[in-house]
Design a protein around this motif. Structure first.
Motif, mmCIF file in Angstrom:
data_model
loop_
_atom_site.group_PDB
_atom_site.id
_atom_site.type_symbol
_atom_site.label_atom_id
_atom_site.label_comp_id
_atom_site.label_asym_id
_atom_site.label_seq_id
_atom_site.Cartn_x
_atom_site.Cartn_y
_atom_site.Cartn_z
ATOM 1 N N SER A 154 63.033 75.773 82.051
ATOM 2 C CA SER A 154 64.037 76.989 81.433
ATOM 3 C C SER A 154 61.911 77.277 81.125
ATOM 4 N N VAL A 179 70.631 82.740 82.131
ATOM 5 C CA VAL A 179 71.387 80.537 82.980
ATOM 6 C C VAL A 179 71.763 81.403 84.265
ATOM 7 N N LEU A 220 67.159 78.172 82.484
ATOM 8 C CA LEU A 220 67.158 78.963 81.946
ATOM 9 C C LEU A 220 66.118 79.762 81.900
#
Length: 383
Positions: free
Chosen positions: A102, A136, A188
């Motif tokens: 992420s 995502v 993400l």
């Protein structure tokens, strides 16, 4: 086709031995598919990197942040068409062991820098409207079972919030994909503005800058000009093309291709003795039967071809099973190394079957030669 029953009968004469030999030969081909699939995934990641995109990080190391103020100065360098930035987040979902790749981005500039990632404009607009929005990748969404509209609490192994909360509440507003299948879709992305406002430390900094240029041939000179802007400052930079940076990271590990080929060669040689011994034993036990075939008019070449065909059939089935196992296992392995969307390359499959034919020919060479030279009188007399 009329020889197939003879080939089948020869292989199935000792079923347990044939099955055990088959399983033994499956192992090196599964290993071949997995290891060459791994190197192919790395090559795929390198190929997916653009020649017109530069990567800027701290000259000290990647853990040292760069001021967000660098962006305005980078944009003034001739040849630079666009600048975006990224901040590493080190996220996890529900459990610290469930790591989620992420980062925090500026979605408008990031989408322009990465045109090879397909991101619908409606999702870009949704990110701009939703301060705690998140995008995502399709592979990540499938793995976690997430869908648009879900609200997820994402923890971080690095960053804490000013308000003391342990999790960052995000709303999934869209997904992104890679039509070519070469760009990982396992990450993400959250809004940088939301992240930077909420974090307790290092505000106004980023981990990386990404720069879009129009001329790949001027990448080196543009990189030098960018680094010169911040020379002797508190936040010196190191600028490289993405491909050069990734190749340098891979080179630090070592010659991966050499190690992979050495392991596969060792495994192939070991199991070559297994299959070769099996074929020798099979021919030795069937000497009278092969002599009878010659009395029925089978030529020396035909008998030799039958022995080779048995070996080719055995190795061919083993290669199909081994490479099939590799094809099933490689996609989840690729996702773990950040190459989601890639499958076992066709070139690996074709090469594997080519090796199987060569493997069969070598292991059958001595048994086939013995069968070809077999004397009918001596064989039937048991000599």
């Amino acid at each position: 086709m009329k020889y197939l029953p003879l080939i089948w009968a020869g292989l199935w004469r000792k079923r347990v031995r044939t099955i055990l030999t088959l399983l033994a030969v499956v192992v090196p081909f599964a290993l071949f598919g997995l290891l060459h699939g791994f190197t192919a995934a790395i090559d795929g990641i390198v190929d997916a990197m653009s020649d017109t995109r530069l990567r800027i990080m701290s000259r000290v190391n990647i853990t040292q942040p760069l001021p967000l103020a660098h962006r305005a100065r980078i944009e003034t360098v001739p040849g630079v068409d666009g600048v975006s930035y990224y901040n590493f987040f080190a996220g996890y979902y529900q459990d610290r062991r469930n790591n989620i790749q992420s980062g925090a981005i500026d979605v408008e500039t990031f989408a322009a820098i990465y045109p090879d990632i397909q991101l619908d404009q409606q999702y870009v607009d949704a990110m701009l409207r939703t301060r705690n929005g998140a995008l995502v990748g399709e592979d990540l969404a499938a793995t976690q079972g997430w869908k648009i509209g879900d609200r997820i609490p994402l923890g971080s192994a690095i960053w804490t919030r000013k308000d003391g909360a342990e999790s960052w509440d995000l709303e999934i507003v869209g997904t992104y994909r890679s039509p070519s299948g070469k760009v990982p879709t396992t990450e993400l992305w959250m809004n940088y503005a939301y992240f930077d406002e909420a974090r307790a430390a290092a505000n106004g900094t980023v981990t990386l800058y990404f720069v879009k240029i129009h001329d790949p041939g001027s990448a080196a000179s543009i990189a030098e000009r960018i680094d010169a802007l911040f020379a002797n400052s508190m936040s010196e930079t190191q600028t490289q093309s993405e491909k050069d940076w990734l190749r340098a990271q891979i080179a630090q590990i070592g010659d991966i291709s050499f190690f992979v080929n050495a392991i596969i060669l060792a495994a192939m040689c070991a199991f070559l003795f297994v299959s070769g011994y099996t074929m020798m034993q099979s021919v030795r036990e069937r000497v009278p039967e092969l002599a009878v075939l010659k009395t029925y008019g089978f030529s020396d070449g035909a008998v030799m071809a039958l022995v080779v065909a048995e070996s080719v059939a055995l190795c061919g089935v083993a290669a199909a099973l081994g490479i099939g196992i590799a094809a099933v296992l490689t996609p989840p392995i690729f996702r773990q190394i950040g190459a989601g969307g890639l499958n076992l390359p066709l070139s690996v499959v074709v090469t594997g079957f080519g090796i199987a034919v060569a493997y069969a020919a070598v292991s059958a060479a001595l048994p086939a030669l013995r069968a070809q030279r077999l004397s009918i009188v001596d064989a039937l007399a048991g000599r």
